[in-house]
Scaffold this active site. Structure first.
Site, PDB file in Angstrom:
ATOM      1  N   ASP A 131     148.785  88.387  65.683  1.00 27.02           N
ATOM      2  CA  ASP A 131     150.212  88.706  65.635  1.00 27.02           C
ATOM      3  C   ASP A 131     150.941  87.956  66.756  1.00 27.02           C
ATOM      4  O   ASP A 131     150.322  87.570  67.745  1.00 27.02           O
ATOM      5  CB  ASP A 131     150.442  90.202  65.913  1.00 27.02           C
ATOM      6  CG  ASP A 131     150.075  91.081  64.722  1.00 27.02           C
ATOM      7  OD1 ASP A 131     149.622  90.559  63.690  1.00 27.02           O
ATOM      8  OD2 ASP A 131     150.247  92.311  64.848  1.00 27.02           O
ATOM      9  N   ARG A 181     151.396  82.402  59.779  1.00 28.56           N
ATOM     10  CA  ARG A 181     152.210  83.441  59.126  1.00 28.56           C
ATOM     11  C   ARG A 181     153.620  83.335  59.699  1.00 28.56           C
ATOM     12  O   ARG A 181     153.809  83.421  60.909  1.00 28.56           O
ATOM     13  CB  ARG A 181     151.627  84.823  59.431  1.00 28.56           C
ATOM     14  CG  ARG A 181     152.402  85.957  58.763  1.00 28.56           C
ATOM     15  CD  ARG A 181     152.303  87.257  59.541  1.00 28.56           C
ATOM     16  NE  ARG A 181     150.934  87.634  59.745  1.00 28.56           N
ATOM     17  CZ  ARG A 181     150.525  88.359  60.798  1.00 28.56           C
ATOM     18  NH1 ARG A 181     151.364  88.780  61.718  1.00 28.56           N
ATOM     19  NH2 ARG A 181     149.268  88.646  60.935  1.00 28.56           N
ATOM     20  N   GLY A 185     160.804  87.838  63.169  1.00 28.74           N
ATOM     21  CA  GLY A 185     160.665  88.269  64.565  1.00 28.74           C
ATOM     22  C   GLY A 185     161.210  89.673  64.735  1.00 28.74           C
ATOM     23  O   GLY A 185     162.288  89.993  64.226  1.00 28.74           O
ATOM     24  N   ALA A 186     160.456  90.524  65.451  1.00 24.05           N
ATOM     25  CA  ALA A 186     160.762  91.959  65.464  1.00 24.05           C
ATOM     26  C   ALA A 186     161.180  92.514  66.826  1.00 24.05           C
ATOM     27  O   ALA A 186     161.426  93.703  66.946  1.00 24.05           O
ATOM     28  CB  ALA A 186     159.526  92.726  64.966  1.00 24.05           C
ATOM     29  N   HIS A 229     160.628  90.400  53.607  1.00 26.74           N
ATOM     30  CA  HIS A 229     161.036  91.226  52.464  1.00 26.74           C
ATOM     31  C   HIS A 229     162.370  90.755  51.915  1.00 26.74           C
ATOM     32  O   HIS A 229     162.964  91.396  51.062  1.00 26.74           O
ATOM     33  CB  HIS A 229     161.172  92.698  52.898  1.00 26.74           C
ATOM     34  CG  HIS A 229     160.033  93.165  53.709  1.00 26.74           C
ATOM     35  ND1 HIS A 229     160.025  93.125  55.076  1.00 26.74           N
ATOM     36  CD2 HIS A 229     158.823  93.637  53.334  1.00 26.74           C
ATOM     37  CE1 HIS A 229     158.875  93.561  55.524  1.00 26.74           C
ATOM     38  NE2 HIS A 229     158.122  93.876  54.497  1.00 26.74           N
ATOM     39  N   ARG A 291     160.369  99.146  62.867  1.00 27.50           N
ATOM     40  CA  ARG A 291     160.692  99.245  61.421  1.00 27.50           C
ATOM     41  C   ARG A 291     162.078  99.869  61.241  1.00 27.50           C
ATOM     42  O   ARG A 291     162.839  99.478  60.380  1.00 27.50           O
ATOM     43  CB  ARG A 291     159.648 100.077  60.660  1.00 27.50           C
ATOM     44  CG  ARG A 291     158.222  99.605  60.748  1.00 27.50           C
ATOM     45  CD  ARG A 291     157.955  98.281  60.042  1.00 27.50           C
ATOM     46  NE  ARG A 291     158.336  97.076  60.725  1.00 27.50           N
ATOM     47  CZ  ARG A 291     157.648  96.454  61.690  1.00 27.50           C
ATOM     48  NH1 ARG A 291     156.509  96.938  62.114  1.00 27.50           N
ATOM     49  NH2 ARG A 291     158.077  95.338  62.234  1.00 27.50           N
TER      50      ARG A 291
END
Ligand code: FDA
Length: 309
Positions: A131, A181, A185-186, A229, A291
């Site tokens: 990750d 992958r 970016g979170a 998504h 999330r």
């Protein structure tokens, strides 16, 4: 970055909240939407179910920034067990790890040894993914990844389209023939480092996907996973890649468990390679908050669970 997103991402780093959140039933109930359970068995059961629908899985044991060698060794042992189960159960699953779970904050060489042990025990036809975490870890992550790649082919790394530096990193990864992958970016990053505007992130994402699927990448043997998504973006990438003559089963999309399920099924049915990341484990608070930050509607979902008992 919106005020709400940056506030939630700030809260995701709070140890005080992390300790208290699991006490509330409505929070635990909301977490279930994104995670089938806390045990590896829960994730493996989902992996078998999704395999019947033609969907492959990526398993990840939630956790980050472990504070001791014992903890990092425990995580490594846990993943060794999961890799063994993947082999014996014959499920089409791969594993994705965070380097700070393997001890990156403690000692880089120690972390590398843990990573190498996991790649070595991964079946040769399965990729052990890394990750990407906050921007302060990006150099160390690429450093350990390129060292690992010199010995092992079956390892891949995540890159974040919101970072201004990523185009250069992708050029180096293509030269290596890496497995990559691509995500948006979170984390909470400053504007000097990451594009603050969603439209810029999306444009950069598309440009990076074109690089990864481009002639040079294909010649070098790059495996690219388009992890998003964002349906218009999925459509844009797939249209472009098919027009380039790339076979659908060479175009890989990846999504998170519980999000855009209909789109996951559609892609698998239409012959694209479709992968779902299944997270499990008890250390879910910071991951769950990320999330929530991705979609304000998830806050409404959380609030509804307060009243539905
Ligand atoms: P975007 O945020 O623009 O969302 C597009 C649409 O998707 C939304 O409008 C909504 O409909 C839906 N959606 C997105 N997020 C949702 C959510 N949480 N709940 C409900 N609906 C949602 N990040 C990182 O920094 N390092 C990493 O290693 C990884 N690894 C990773 C693996 C995989 C397989 C995926 C899919 C994602 C990651 N990420 C990640 C997370 C990634 O950076 C990003 O935060 C999320 O994927 C959300 O961004 P989207 O690309 O989906 O687009």
């Amino acid at each position: 970055m919106s005020l709400m997103r940056s506030t939630i991402l700030k809260a995701s780093e709070s140890a005080w909240l992390r300790e208290r959140a699991p006490r509330y039933g409505f929070i635990r109930k909301s977490v279930e939407r994104f995670m089938p359970g806390e045990r590896a068995d829960d994730a493996l059961a989902v992996a078998k179910r999704l395999a019947d629908e033609g969907i492959i899985t990526l398993l990840t044991h939630l956790g980050e920034n472990v504070g001791s060698r014992e903890e990092a060794e425990g995580v490594t042992q846990h993943y060794l067990g999961v890799l063994d189960r993947i082999r014996t159960d014959g499920v089409p699953s791969e594993v994705s790890v965070k380097l700070t779970q393997l001890g990156l904050d403690i000692d880089k060489e120690f972390c590398f040894r843990n990573l190498a042990a996991l790649i070595e025990s991964s079946p040769a036809d399965k990729t052990l993914w890394i990750d990407m975490e906050q921007s302060s870890y990006v150099d160390a992550t690429f450093d350990l990844y390129s060292r690992a790649r010199k010995t092992y082919r079956n390892t891949g790394v995540c890159v974040q389209a919101y970072l201004r530096r990523t185009k250069k990193d992708v050029e180096s990864l293509i030269a290596m023939g890496a497995s990559v992958r691509l995500v948006k970016g979170a984390y909470k990053e400053p504007p000097e480092i990451a594009f603050p505007k969603k439209t810029d992130v999306d444009e950069n994402y598309f440009a990076l996907a074109q690089m990864l699927f481009g002639a040079e990448g294909r010649q070098a043997g790059v495996r690219a996973a388009i992890a998003t998504h964002d349906r218009p973006l999925i459509e844009r990438v797939s249209r472009w890649a098919v027009a380039e003559g790339i076979a659908k089963n060479q175009i890989e999309f990846a999504m998170l468990y519980g999000i855009q399920r209909a789109e996951q099924l559609r892609l698998a049915r239409e012959g694209y390679r479709c992968c779902v990341l299944v997270s499990y484990g008890s250390f879910w608070f910071p991951w769950f908050m990320r999330r929530l930050a991705e979609r304000p509607a998830n806050i409404a979902f959380l609030l509804r669970n307060i009243f539905s008992g």
